[in-house]
Design a protein around this motif. Structure first.
Motif, mmCIF file in Angstrom:
data_model
loop_
_atom_site.group_PDB
_atom_site.id
_atom_site.type_symbol
_atom_site.label_atom_id
_atom_site.label_comp_id
_atom_site.label_asym_id
_atom_site.label_seq_id
_atom_site.Cartn_x
_atom_site.Cartn_y
_atom_site.Cartn_z
ATOM 1 N N HIS A 115 -27.980 9.809 36.726
ATOM 2 C CA HIS A 115 -29.493 9.344 37.219
ATOM 3 C C HIS A 115 -30.367 10.346 37.487
ATOM 4 N N VAL A 116 -31.683 9.945 37.029
ATOM 5 C CA VAL A 116 -32.855 10.841 37.724
ATOM 6 C C VAL A 116 -33.765 9.990 38.633
ATOM 7 N N PHE A 117 -34.122 10.471 39.616
ATOM 8 C CA PHE A 117 -34.848 9.544 40.700
ATOM 9 C C PHE A 117 -36.379 9.949 40.254
ATOM 10 N N VAL A 118 -37.037 8.907 39.826
ATOM 11 C CA VAL A 118 -38.597 9.171 39.444
ATOM 12 C C VAL A 118 -39.335 8.174 40.208
ATOM 13 N N ASP A 119 -40.395 8.428 41.072
ATOM 14 C CA ASP A 119 -41.329 7.415 41.713
ATOM 15 C C ASP A 119 -40.559 6.187 42.383
ATOM 16 N N GLY A 120 -39.358 6.696 43.095
ATOM 17 C CA GLY A 120 -38.584 5.573 43.903
ATOM 18 C C GLY A 120 -37.736 4.838 43.200
ATOM 19 N N THR A 121 -37.401 5.036 41.800
ATOM 20 C CA THR A 121 -36.531 4.477 40.938
ATOM 21 C C THR A 121 -35.491 5.290 40.373
ATOM 22 N N ALA A 122 -34.272 4.693 40.063
ATOM 23 C CA ALA A 122 -33.265 5.599 39.380
ATOM 24 C C ALA A 122 -33.332 5.201 38.104
ATOM 25 N N LEU A 123 -33.552 6.252 37.118
ATOM 26 C CA LEU A 123 -33.575 5.840 35.657
ATOM 27 C C LEU A 123 -32.123 6.718 35.157
ATOM 28 N N LEU A 124 -31.732 6.039 34.147
ATOM 29 C CA LEU A 124 -30.271 6.788 33.479
ATOM 30 C C LEU A 124 -30.800 7.916 32.611
ATOM 31 N N LYS A 125 -30.159 8.953 32.952
ATOM 32 C CA LYS A 125 -30.273 10.235 32.263
ATOM 33 C C LYS A 125 -29.088 10.303 31.116
ATOM 34 N N ARG A 126 -28.047 9.614 31.495
ATOM 35 C CA ARG A 126 -26.772 9.704 30.657
ATOM 36 C C ARG A 126 -26.205 8.268 31.102
ATOM 37 N N ARG A 127 -25.735 7.654 30.202
ATOM 38 C CA ARG A 127 -24.723 6.543 30.353
ATOM 39 C C ARG A 127 -23.572 6.583 29.422
ATOM 40 N N VAL A 128 -22.376 6.814 29.844
ATOM 41 C CA VAL A 128 -21.228 6.539 28.861
ATOM 42 C C VAL A 128 -20.419 5.322 29.512
ATOM 43 N N VAL A 129 -20.497 4.285 28.414
ATOM 44 C CA VAL A 129 -19.736 3.215 28.718
ATOM 45 C C VAL A 129 -18.104 3.240 28.222
ATOM 46 N N VAL A 130 -17.305 3.266 28.922
ATOM 47 C CA VAL A 130 -16.285 3.399 28.695
ATOM 48 C C VAL A 130 -15.005 2.104 28.723
ATOM 49 N N CYS A 131 -15.000 1.496 27.545
ATOM 50 C CA CYS A 131 -14.284 0.158 27.561
ATOM 51 C C CYS A 131 -12.732 0.526 27.694
ATOM 52 N N ASP A 132 -12.275 -0.453 28.609
ATOM 53 C CA ASP A 132 -10.570 -0.313 28.799
ATOM 54 C C ASP A 132 -9.788 -0.291 27.601
ATOM 55 N N SER A 133 -10.285 -1.173 26.713
ATOM 56 C CA SER A 133 -9.511 -1.649 25.640
ATOM 57 C C SER A 133 -9.584 -0.755 24.317
ATOM 58 N N THR A 134 -8.738 -0.365 23.657
ATOM 59 C CA THR A 134 -8.850 0.437 22.362
ATOM 60 C C THR A 134 -9.237 -0.397 21.263
ATOM 61 N N ARG A 135 -9.367 -1.638 21.470
ATOM 62 C CA ARG A 135 -10.090 -2.613 20.320
ATOM 63 C C ARG A 135 -11.532 -2.924 20.675
ATOM 64 N N THR A 136 -12.224 -2.652 19.686
ATOM 65 C CA THR A 136 -13.956 -3.120 19.940
ATOM 66 C C THR A 136 -14.127 -4.551 19.183
ATOM 67 N N ASP A 137 -14.745 -5.564 19.911
ATOM 68 C CA ASP A 137 -15.029 -6.577 19.399
ATOM 69 C C ASP A 137 -16.055 -6.535 18.182
ATOM 70 N N THR A 138 -15.930 -6.841 16.983
ATOM 71 C CA THR A 138 -16.901 -6.945 15.749
ATOM 72 C C THR A 138 -18.362 -7.315 16.233
ATOM 73 N N LEU A 139 -18.430 -8.364 17.291
ATOM 74 C CA LEU A 139 -19.741 -8.822 17.612
ATOM 75 C C LEU A 139 -20.312 -8.052 18.837
ATOM 76 N N LEU A 140 -20.192 -6.382 18.704
ATOM 77 C CA LEU A 140 -20.898 -5.791 19.928
ATOM 78 C C LEU A 140 -22.312 -5.674 19.445
ATOM 79 N N VAL A 141 -23.046 -6.779 19.454
ATOM 80 C CA VAL A 141 -24.591 -6.759 19.306
ATOM 81 C C VAL A 141 -25.308 -6.322 20.471
#
Length: 154
Positions: free
Chosen positions: A125-151
């Motif tokens: 996160h970077v802090f800008v004007d009293g808020t936290a913005l994401l500089k980097r987000r890695v979403v690590v899913c526990d399952s090795t399978r990904t649903d085809t409907l990841l919309v």
């Protein structure tokens, strides 16, 4: 405001934009040069760079939402995110890194509510004007399978 509070507030707003809308607000939680990736725990552990979703700036995230609203055809559904409290791993005056567990259930139109994904957010996160913005987000899913409907984003 302390890092924990800034990040907690940002996380709440982030999932609210996905779960309750407007979804167009979702990219606004990122810095302009942000990185976003959805991957599996196995791929993350092995250091594989590819992701199910991969974007290296905010414009790509906005484009994803635009395509979702205007071009993609998919079964109507919504998500409900349940988040753990963010663990602050490092912090400074300018930003922080954190890890947050998540569980996402998917609600289909006339169908069931089911567990869609679980995992953790690895964030910078970077802090800008009293808020936290994401500089980097890695979403690590526990399952090795990904649903085809990841919309919708996680």
């Amino acid at each position: 405001m302390d890092a924990f509070t800034l990040i907690s507030r940002a996380q709440g707003s982030y999932v609210r934009s996905i779960d309750d809308g407007p979804i167009e607000d979702w990219p606004e939680h990122f810095a302009d040069d942000a990185f976003y990736k959805v991957t599996t725990a196995d791929n993350h552990r092995r250091g594989l760079p590819a992701g199910v979703i991969w974007a290296n700036n905010k414009a790509m995230l906005k484009d994803r939402i635009s395509a979702l609203k205007e071009a993609n055809i998919y079964e109507p559904h919504s998500y409900r995110h349940l988040l753990g409290q963010p663990a602050i791993l490092e912090e400074s005056e300018d930003g922080a890194t954190s890890e947050t567990s998540f569980l996402v259930v998917r609600i289909t139109g006339n169908g069931p509510t089911d567990v869609f994904a679980s995992g953790r957010y690895l964030d910078e996160h970077v802090f800008v004007d009293g808020t936290a913005l994401l500089k980097r987000r890695v979403v690590v899913c526990d399952s090795t399978r990904t649903d085809t409907l990841l919309v919708l984003p996680l």
